[in-house]
Design a protein around this motif. Structure first.
Motif, mmCIF file in Angstrom:
data_model
loop_
_atom_site.group_PDB
_atom_site.id
_atom_site.type_symbol
_atom_site.label_atom_id
_atom_site.label_comp_id
_atom_site.label_asym_id
_atom_site.label_seq_id
_atom_site.Cartn_x
_atom_site.Cartn_y
_atom_site.Cartn_z
ATOM 1 N N SER A 1 -3.737 -4.359 -3.474
ATOM 2 C CA SER A 1 -3.179 -3.159 -3.340
ATOM 3 C C SER A 1 -3.194 -2.519 -4.487
ATOM 4 O O SER A 1 -3.322 -1.239 -4.766
ATOM 5 C CB SER A 1 -1.593 -3.096 -3.085
ATOM 6 O OG SER A 1 -1.588 -3.933 -1.839
ATOM 7 N N GLY A 2 -3.083 -3.207 -5.718
ATOM 8 C CA GLY A 2 -3.189 -2.221 -6.962
ATOM 9 C C GLY A 2 -4.653 -1.791 -7.164
ATOM 10 O O GLY A 2 -4.927 -0.874 -7.779
ATOM 11 N N LEU A 3 -5.569 -2.647 -6.772
ATOM 12 C CA LEU A 3 -7.240 -2.107 -6.736
ATOM 13 C C LEU A 3 -7.491 -1.115 -6.037
ATOM 14 O O LEU A 3 -8.099 0.019 -6.296
ATOM 15 C CB LEU A 3 -8.086 -3.421 -6.403
ATOM 16 C CG LEU A 3 -7.966 -4.608 -7.251
ATOM 17 C CD1 LEU A 3 -8.825 -5.801 -6.664
ATOM 18 C CD2 LEU A 3 -8.618 -4.211 -8.848
ATOM 19 N N ILE A 4 -6.804 -0.903 -4.883
ATOM 20 C CA ILE A 4 -6.810 0.124 -3.864
ATOM 21 C C ILE A 4 -6.384 1.420 -4.695
ATOM 22 O O ILE A 4 -7.026 2.501 -4.649
ATOM 23 C CB ILE A 4 -6.060 0.176 -2.761
ATOM 24 C CG1 ILE A 4 -6.876 -1.208 -1.738
ATOM 25 C CG2 ILE A 4 -6.021 1.374 -1.759
ATOM 26 C CD1 ILE A 4 -8.130 -0.665 -1.027
ATOM 27 N N LYS A 5 -5.213 1.352 -5.224
ATOM 28 C CA LYS A 5 -4.468 2.333 -6.005
ATOM 29 C C LYS A 5 -5.411 3.045 -7.038
ATOM 30 O O LYS A 5 -5.689 4.004 -7.268
ATOM 31 C CB LYS A 5 -3.142 2.063 -6.611
ATOM 32 C CG LYS A 5 -2.703 3.269 -7.339
ATOM 33 C CD LYS A 5 -1.425 2.751 -8.298
ATOM 34 C CE LYS A 5 -0.663 3.684 -8.943
ATOM 35 N NZ LYS A 5 -1.428 4.204 -10.282
ATOM 36 N N ASN A 6 -6.180 1.968 -7.771
ATOM 37 C CA ASN A 6 -7.156 2.374 -8.788
ATOM 38 C C ASN A 6 -8.290 3.292 -8.098
ATOM 39 O O ASN A 6 -8.677 4.073 -8.990
ATOM 40 C CB ASN A 6 -7.852 1.106 -9.327
ATOM 41 C CG ASN A 6 -6.841 0.261 -10.356
ATOM 42 O OD1 ASN A 6 -5.841 0.823 -10.546
ATOM 43 N ND2 ASN A 6 -7.102 -0.907 -10.538
ATOM 44 N N LEU A 7 -8.686 2.812 -7.031
ATOM 45 C CA LEU A 7 -9.568 3.713 -6.563
ATOM 46 C C LEU A 7 -9.281 5.109 -6.212
ATOM 47 O O LEU A 7 -9.914 6.104 -6.409
ATOM 48 C CB LEU A 7 -10.121 3.069 -5.188
ATOM 49 C CG LEU A 7 -11.049 1.802 -4.926
ATOM 50 C CD1 LEU A 7 -11.349 1.391 -3.648
ATOM 51 C CD2 LEU A 7 -12.305 2.075 -5.823
ATOM 52 N N PHE A 8 -8.002 5.244 -5.647
ATOM 53 C CA PHE A 8 -7.313 6.354 -5.278
ATOM 54 C C PHE A 8 -7.305 7.267 -6.861
ATOM 55 O O PHE A 8 -7.555 8.471 -6.782
ATOM 56 C CB PHE A 8 -5.950 6.381 -4.782
ATOM 57 C CG PHE A 8 -6.300 6.178 -3.148
ATOM 58 C CD1 PHE A 8 -6.145 7.349 -2.511
ATOM 59 C CD2 PHE A 8 -6.162 5.012 -2.682
ATOM 60 C CE1 PHE A 8 -6.580 7.411 -1.187
ATOM 61 C CE2 PHE A 8 -6.354 5.048 -1.318
ATOM 62 C CZ PHE A 8 -6.515 5.760 -0.647
ATOM 63 N N ASP A 9 -6.769 6.565 -7.989
ATOM 64 C CA ASP A 9 -6.551 7.257 -9.216
ATOM 65 C C ASP A 9 -7.938 7.779 -9.513
ATOM 66 O O ASP A 9 -7.873 9.014 -9.951
ATOM 67 C CB ASP A 9 -6.169 6.219 -10.037
ATOM 68 C CG ASP A 9 -4.725 5.625 -10.085
ATOM 69 O OD1 ASP A 9 -3.968 6.551 -9.338
ATOM 70 O OD2 ASP A 9 -4.172 4.814 -10.523
ATOM 71 N N LEU B 1 0.915 -1.212 0.086
ATOM 72 C CA LEU B 1 0.020 -0.024 0.064
ATOM 73 C C LEU B 1 0.989 1.362 -0.041
ATOM 74 O O LEU B 1 0.538 2.264 -0.671
ATOM 75 C CB LEU B 1 -0.837 -0.046 1.043
ATOM 76 C CG LEU B 1 -2.082 -0.997 0.909
ATOM 77 C CD1 LEU B 1 -2.860 -1.078 2.427
ATOM 78 C CD2 LEU B 1 -3.099 -0.725 -0.108
ATOM 79 N N SER B 2 1.804 1.234 0.842
ATOM 80 C CA SER B 2 2.733 2.261 1.023
ATOM 81 C C SER B 2 3.656 2.537 -0.757
ATOM 82 O O SER B 2 3.645 3.521 -1.037
ATOM 83 C CB SER B 2 4.082 2.190 1.738
ATOM 84 O OG SER B 2 3.554 1.890 3.070
ATOM 85 N N ALA B 3 3.880 1.545 -1.248
ATOM 86 C CA ALA B 3 4.339 1.668 -2.603
ATOM 87 C C ALA B 3 3.375 2.417 -3.493
ATOM 88 O O ALA B 3 3.672 3.260 -4.621
ATOM 89 C CB ALA B 3 4.910 0.554 -3.403
ATOM 90 N N GLN B 4 2.153 1.916 -3.408
ATOM 91 C CA GLN B 4 1.020 2.370 -4.358
ATOM 92 C C GLN B 4 0.701 3.686 -4.090
ATOM 93 O O GLN B 4 0.401 4.696 -5.155
ATOM 94 C CB GLN B 4 -0.348 1.440 -4.011
ATOM 95 C CG GLN B 4 -0.171 -0.037 -4.698
ATOM 96 C CD GLN B 4 0.161 -0.175 -5.895
ATOM 97 O OE1 GLN B 4 -0.069 0.611 -6.805
ATOM 98 N NE2 GLN B 4 0.853 -1.196 -6.413
ATOM 99 N N ILE B 5 0.647 4.395 -2.831
ATOM 100 C CA ILE B 5 0.431 5.652 -2.435
ATOM 101 C C ILE B 5 1.549 6.458 -2.888
ATOM 102 O O ILE B 5 1.291 7.696 -3.380
ATOM 103 C CB ILE B 5 -0.067 5.721 -0.826
ATOM 104 C CG1 ILE B 5 -1.220 5.114 -0.851
ATOM 105 C CG2 ILE B 5 0.120 7.238 -0.623
ATOM 106 C CD1 ILE B 5 -2.416 5.407 -1.670
#
Length: 116
Positions: A100-108, A43-47
């Motif tokens: 974690s990639g899916l979480i990043k997609n939400l943030f994107d 998650l840290s890497a994605q953020i």
């Protein structure tokens, strides 16, 4: 921002549907990290990626993103409490990376709406 959206609820449901992946003995532990350490690392890497891809975010907006990640980690700790300190297996590592990639997609998506 993200944790109050339907997409996040669907991801939490997706995680709970795959809890069986985290149950059972820790045989075949492939990582030196625990399940929660791996989630936090991913998650840290994605953020970091999200913030790097959006340099126009204000300091307040970046803080909002960090608070959201803290809330997500808290939710994960609650859901995965019984296995959080187990060494992660190869299958778990793959799932955690995907999640974690899916979480990043939400943030994107949310940042895209925020910056319009």
């Amino acid at each position: 921002m993200v944790t109050d959206k339907d997409g996040y609820m669907h991801l939490i449901q997706y995680l709970t549907e795959h809890l069986g992946l985290f149950e059972g003995p820790e045989i075949n532990a492939a990582a030196t990290e625990t399940v929660m350490e791996l989630f936090e690392e991913q998650l840290s890497a994605q953020i970091i990626m999200v913030c790097g891809q959006n340099p126009q975010l204000s300091f307040a907006q970046r803080n909002m993103v960090i608070r959201e990640i803290d809330a997500i980690v808290y939710d994960l700790e609650e859901i995965l409490a019984s296995v959080a300190n187990q060494q992660a297996t190869a299958e778990q590592s793959i799932f955690i990376t995907e999640f974690s990639g899916l979480i990043k997609n939400l943030f994107d998506q949310e940042i895209d709406h925020l910056l319009r």
